[in-house]
Design a protein around this motif. Structure first.
Motif, short mmCIF file in Angstrom:
data_model
loop_
_atom_site.label_atom_id
_atom_site.label_comp_id
_atom_site.label_asym_id
_atom_site.label_seq_id
_atom_site.Cartn_x
_atom_site.Cartn_y
_atom_site.Cartn_z
N PHE A 259 16.44 31.13 -54.50
CA PHE A 259 16.73 30.51 -55.81
C PHE A 259 18.13 29.92 -55.79
N PRO A 260 18.38 28.90 -56.62
CA PRO A 260 19.75 28.40 -56.74
C PRO A 260 20.55 29.33 -57.66
N LEU A 261 21.86 29.43 -57.43
CA LEU A 261 22.68 30.23 -58.33
C LEU A 261 22.71 29.55 -59.69
N THR A 262 22.84 30.36 -60.73
CA THR A 262 23.05 29.78 -62.06
C THR A 262 24.48 29.23 -62.10
N ALA A 264 26.77 30.02 -64.14
CA ALA A 264 27.71 31.13 -64.33
C ALA A 264 27.96 31.86 -63.01
N GLN A 265 26.90 32.07 -62.24
CA GLN A 265 27.08 32.73 -60.94
C GLN A 265 27.99 31.91 -60.02
N LYS A 266 27.78 30.58 -60.04
CA LYS A 266 28.62 29.70 -59.20
C LYS A 266 30.08 29.82 -59.59
N ASP A 289 25.33 40.62 -68.38
CA ASP A 289 24.24 41.37 -68.99
C ASP A 289 23.23 41.76 -67.92
N VAL A 290 22.38 42.73 -68.27
CA VAL A 290 21.36 43.16 -67.33
C VAL A 290 20.53 41.97 -66.87
N GLY A 291 20.29 41.90 -65.58
CA GLY A 291 19.44 40.85 -65.05
C GLY A 291 20.15 39.52 -64.85
N SER A 292 21.46 39.47 -65.06
CA SER A 292 22.15 38.19 -64.91
C SER A 292 22.41 37.85 -63.44
N GLY A 293 22.12 38.78 -62.55
CA GLY A 293 22.22 38.48 -61.12
C GLY A 293 23.60 38.75 -60.54
N LYS A 294 24.08 39.98 -60.72
CA LYS A 294 25.40 40.32 -60.21
C LYS A 294 25.34 40.72 -58.73
N THR A 295 24.19 41.28 -58.32
CA THR A 295 24.11 41.79 -56.96
C THR A 295 24.39 40.71 -55.93
N VAL A 296 23.85 39.54 -56.16
CA VAL A 296 24.01 38.47 -55.19
C VAL A 296 25.48 38.07 -55.06
N LEU A 297 26.24 38.24 -56.14
CA LEU A 297 27.68 37.95 -56.08
C LEU A 297 28.40 38.97 -55.19
N GLU A 331 17.09 43.65 -46.07
CA GLU A 331 16.04 42.63 -46.02
C GLU A 331 16.65 41.24 -45.88
N TYR A 332 17.67 40.95 -46.68
CA TYR A 332 18.39 39.67 -46.55
C TYR A 332 18.87 39.48 -45.11
N THR A 333 19.48 40.57 -44.58
CA THR A 333 20.08 40.49 -43.25
C THR A 333 19.05 40.12 -42.20
N ALA A 443 17.07 30.90 -64.89
CA ALA A 443 16.22 30.08 -65.75
C ALA A 443 14.75 30.45 -65.69
N ASN A 444 14.32 31.10 -64.60
CA ASN A 444 12.88 31.35 -64.46
C ASN A 444 12.37 32.52 -65.30
N ARG A 445 13.21 33.08 -66.13
CA ARG A 445 12.81 34.28 -66.87
C ARG A 445 12.05 33.95 -68.13
N LEU A 446 10.95 34.68 -68.36
CA LEU A 446 10.28 34.58 -69.64
C LEU A 446 10.91 35.63 -70.55
N VAL A 549 13.14 46.50 -59.92
CA VAL A 549 11.79 46.38 -59.38
C VAL A 549 11.11 45.25 -60.16
N PRO A 550 11.24 44.01 -59.65
CA PRO A 550 10.80 42.87 -60.45
C PRO A 550 9.31 42.88 -60.80
N ASN A 551 8.51 43.69 -60.07
CA ASN A 551 7.09 43.73 -60.38
C ASN A 551 6.77 44.58 -61.61
N GLY A 576 11.31 42.34 -66.99
CA GLY A 576 11.70 40.94 -67.19
C GLY A 576 12.60 40.47 -66.08
N ARG A 577 12.46 41.05 -64.88
CA ARG A 577 13.35 40.69 -63.78
C ARG A 577 12.66 39.79 -62.78
N GLY A 578 11.45 39.40 -63.09
CA GLY A 578 10.74 38.51 -62.18
C GLY A 578 10.06 37.42 -62.95
P1 ADP Z 1 21.97 42.64 -62.45
O1 ADP Z 1 22.96 41.62 -62.91
O2 ADP Z 1 21.33 43.37 -63.59
O3 ADP Z 1 22.55 43.55 -61.42
P2 ADP Z 1 20.34 41.73 -60.26
O4 ADP Z 1 21.47 41.27 -59.43
O5 ADP Z 1 19.69 43.01 -59.86
O6 ADP Z 1 20.78 41.83 -61.78
O7 ADP Z 1 19.29 40.56 -60.35
C1 ADP Z 1 18.05 40.72 -60.99
C2 ADP Z 1 16.97 39.91 -60.31
O8 ADP Z 1 17.22 38.51 -60.48
C3 ADP Z 1 16.92 40.14 -58.82
O9 ADP Z 1 15.57 40.28 -58.44
C4 ADP Z 1 17.57 38.90 -58.23
O10 ADP Z 1 17.06 38.59 -56.95
C5 ADP Z 1 17.20 37.82 -59.24
N1 ADP Z 1 18.15 36.70 -59.34
C6 ADP Z 1 19.50 36.77 -59.23
N2 ADP Z 1 20.06 35.54 -59.41
C7 ADP Z 1 19.04 34.68 -59.65
C8 ADP Z 1 18.96 33.25 -59.89
N3 ADP Z 1 20.06 32.50 -59.95
N4 ADP Z 1 17.74 32.73 -60.08
C9 ADP Z 1 16.62 33.50 -60.04
N5 ADP Z 1 16.62 34.82 -59.80
C10 ADP Z 1 17.82 35.42 -59.61
#
Ligand code: ADP
Ligand code: MG
Length: 689
Positions: A259-262, A264-266, A289-297, A331-333, A443-446, A549-551, A576-578
């Motif tokens: 996915f592309p970074l949002t 805010a993430q960028k 906020d929860v689900g905003s994608g902090k882990t990837v940062l 898994e990423y690695t 953006a892909n979140r419902l 657990v996005p499922n 709501g994480r997937g």
């Molecule tokens: P939190 O901020 O609550 O720690 P996570 O980092 O766990 O959130 O991210 C929640 C989910 O969103 C993960 O499955 C992650 O892969 C996904 N995700 C993170 N950034 C994006 C993005 N820019 N677009 C789509 N999905 C993303």
């Protein structure tokens, strides 16, 4: 009697505490008289004036005054004796049910006025109470409007027993010596510590309770702030011992990411990158906020660190969360051929596994270390630790930083948090950290669909969970307690899982999870849930933070009225994480208007901070005790939302004190210093859940 014991006296020396009770207390981590006195009540029961039956609110504990007008029936179901009686207060009637109390048939005299106190429910058009307490008018009047402490318990330990033990401990111990000066107490409007320590258990009235609690919360914040100030001095103006350059690794990682970074993430990634390359040591908080994608940062920052030839550490508050991060990054690695050589380090690993991890860390073979606070223990030697990321961790305190500093140079610090707090509070709580905000969801979140319902909806909810599971999804069900007996009337994880298995079709895998399980078992259950060998997970709030657990698409919360809205919001954040539509079902056993309105706020907003502040507005001081807003901050009694004003007051008082006597070396500050140093030594920075 006073002075016969002190805080270190083992509780077995209290009268009435034998070996069996000692073991029960041990399960609550109470071993000494001091620990018993620090076991503050969870909330307080108030014996309010009896109300007319007509006005007794359904779902609430009330007292009604009435006479028995007749025995309705008496029967026996297997071993259970059931007695139904009618009462009346002249204008209205109510039905009472008593279990295994056949003697009441004789002792309840018709025509005599009694007070009945219990939870009001309905059966058809009748108001009913099951197993109410019965009082004579005199007995009730004696207790009226007093506050009875209610403690967290464990199966086998009664509230009565804790009360008695605390009462005795109070009478046998010297009250704590006051450490603040008279002027300080006065200008901050604080009650003396001796009075507060007693009144928090046995307050005379609501007013005294509020003041006692204020004093204890103030103290807790004050010693926290002291630690923070020390920390600030320690980290201010540190030069960057690990300057870094951006390499192709992070760019390639971003290209391969699904996915592309949002935006805010960028932006936040930009801020982190700049910090790591700047002349100063990084000290940054990422709030999102929860689900905003902090882990990837965090992954990006750690990747930049590894690419520059250093080691990075990722620290989580629970083993479950640490293990999850490890799996994700592994898994990423593998998938992207990243340069990470990660190791996991958690308390529940075997001695041999730990030894192997230590060796890899010391030799530099591992360039990414993921774990709990085990990461900063004395045995761990790093080769070149340049970055420490702490996830969902608010109390990464002075001592941790000191411990890290002893392991080499001061690393860069990145703290990630989903707890929504306004900037003014963040500045107080995080003092020296720069703040980045991830204020946008992918953006892909419902949007999650929410509903607030009463217990009669359960059947439908189970049906719904069954349907989602058939469609390949998973569900969480949250209960407020681990096992029966900690508090009456609340759902518990162990029994609930059993009940749920009976309701759902047998091919649906139900498991449970709670904080008192062995860490290795918790990790195993969580892994199985992530791998989808478990469909429905019944859990306490241990899964509140971080779990991804996005499922999973259904979050059902039992006794939702018991939780702060900010906490419910965190729980909701587990779904709501997937890409799938997700659902939240809040089940409330209280049906009164305020409770429902309060829970409805969750329907209106997905903004964590808005939710927390609305919640606060709706509740008065009387509500301060039952509900904690957030389990994330590890204050024992203080709550950053409810007690925001006190936090500000404590901060102002700390500023003033530091201005006058920064090292606390004036003789008049001797006692304060001693107290603060003791508090610092005893402060537990990591929540052990
Ligand atoms: P939190 O901020 O609550 O720690 P996570 O980092 O766990 O959130 O991210 C929640 C989910 O969103 C993960 O499955 C992650 O892969 C996904 N995700 C993170 N950034 C994006 C993005 N820019 N677009 C789509 N999905 C993303
Ligand atoms: Mg997270």
């Amino acid at each position: 009697m006073r002075g016969k014991m002190d805080r270190d006296t083992p509780i077995i020396e209290l009268k009435g505490v034998g070996e069996k009770t000692r073991q029960l207390f041990a399960r609550l981590n109470i071993f000494t008289v001091g620990e018993l006195l620090d076991h503050y009540p969870r909330d307080y029961e108030i014996f309010r004036d009896p109300v007319p039956i007509l006005r007794a609110a359904v779902g609430e504990v009330c007292a009604v005054r009435g006479t028995v007008t007749g025995i309705l029936n008496e029967r026996r179901v297997r071993k259970l004796h059931i007695l139904n009686v009618n009462i009346s207060d002249g204008s209205e009637t109510m039905q009472l049910t008593f279990y295994n109390m056949p003697f009441l048939k004789k002792t309840l005299k018709q025509g005599v006025i009694y007070i009945f106190r219990g939870n009001v429910q309905t059966r058809g058009k009748w108001k009913i109470m099951e197993q109410p307490r019965v009082y004579s008018k005199e007995d009730y009047t004696r207790q009226e409007n007093t506050l009875i402490p209610r403690y967290s318990l464990t199966r086998g330990l009664t509230n009565q027993a804790v009360q008695k033990a605390v009462k005795q401990a109070l009478s046998c111990c010297q009250p704590p010596e006051e450490y603040y000066g008279k002027d300080f107490l006065e200008s901050n409007g604080l009650m003396g510590i001796g009075d507060a320590a007693e009144a928090i258990h046995f307050p005379k009235d609501m007013d005294q309770l509020v003041r006692a609690r204020q004093r204890l919360v103030f103290d807790e914040f004050f010693s926290f702030l002291f630690l923070m100030r020390q920390n600030k001095e320690f980290s201010d103006g540190l030069e960057n011992p690990y300057p870094m350059f951006e390499t192709a690794d992070t760019v390639r990682f971003l290209e391969q990411l699904s996915f592309p970074l949002t935006r805010a993430q960028k932006r936040v990634w930009g801020e982190i990158r700049d910090d790591l390359g700047s002349p100063h040591c990084m000290n940054r908080l990422i709030q999102g906020d929860v689900g905003s994608g902090k882990t990837v940062l965090a992954v990006l920052a750690l990747l930049m660190t590894a690419a520059n030839g250093y080691q990075g550490a990722l620290m989580a508050p629970t083993e479950v969360l640490a293990a999850q991060h490890f799996e994700t990054i592994l898994e990423y690695t593998k998938k992207m051929g990243l340069i990470f050589r990660p190791v996991l380090l958690i308390g529940s690993m075997t001695a041999k596994e730990k030894r192997e991890a230590y060796e890899k860390i010391a030799s530099g073979e591992a360039n990414l270390i993921i774990g709990t606070h085990a990461l900063i223990q004395a045995k761990v030697r790093y080769k070149a630790l340049a970055l420490v990321v702490t996830d969902e961790q608010h109390r990464f305190g002075v001592r941790q930083r000191e411990q890290l500093a002893q392991k080499g140079d001061k690393p860069h610090i990145l703290v990630m948090s989903a707890t929504p707090i306004p900037r003014t509070l963040a500045i107080i709580l995080y003092g020296d950290l720069h703040i980045s905000v991830v204020d946008e969801l992918p953006a892909n979140r419902l949007p999650i669909k929410n509903c607030v319902v009463n217990t009669s909806y359960r059947g439908k909810a189970y049906e719904f969970i069954g349907k989602e599971v058939k469609a390949g999804r998973q569900a969480y069900v949250i209960c407020p307690q681990v096992e029966e007996g900690e508090a009456e009337d609340l759902e518990n994880v162990v029994d609930y899982a059993e009940k749920l298995r009976e309701h759902l079709s047998p091919d649906i895998q139900v498991a449970y999870l709670h904080g008192k399980m062995r860490p290795a078992d918790k990790n195993r259950i969580m892994e199985e849930f992530a791998a989808h060998t478990i469909d429905v997970l019944v859990s306490t709030t241990v899964i509140e933070v971080g779990i991804n657990v996005p499922n999973a698409t259904v979050m059902m919360v039992e006794n939702a009225e018991r939780f702060g809205l900010a906490q419910l919001h965190q729980l909701r954040g587990r779904v709501g994480r997937g890409e799938h539509q997700s659902f939240c079902i809040f089940v409330s056993t209280k049906e009164n208007k305020e409770t429902m309105e309060r829970l409805q706020i969750l329907n209106k907003s997905n903004d964590g901070f808005f939710i927390a502040s609305e919640d606060l507005k709706m509740r008065g001081p009387g509500d301060l005790f039952g509900i904690r807003q957030s389990g994330v901050f590890s204050f024992r009694i203080g709550d950053i939302y409810n007690d925001a004003a006190l936090l500000q007051k404590a901060a102002a008082a700390m500023d003033e004190l530091m201005l006058r006597d920064r090292t606390l070396s004036l003789p008049e500050h001797g006692l304060i210093r001693k107290h603060l140093e003791e508090a610092a030594a005893n402060s537990v920075d990591f929540r052990s859940i």
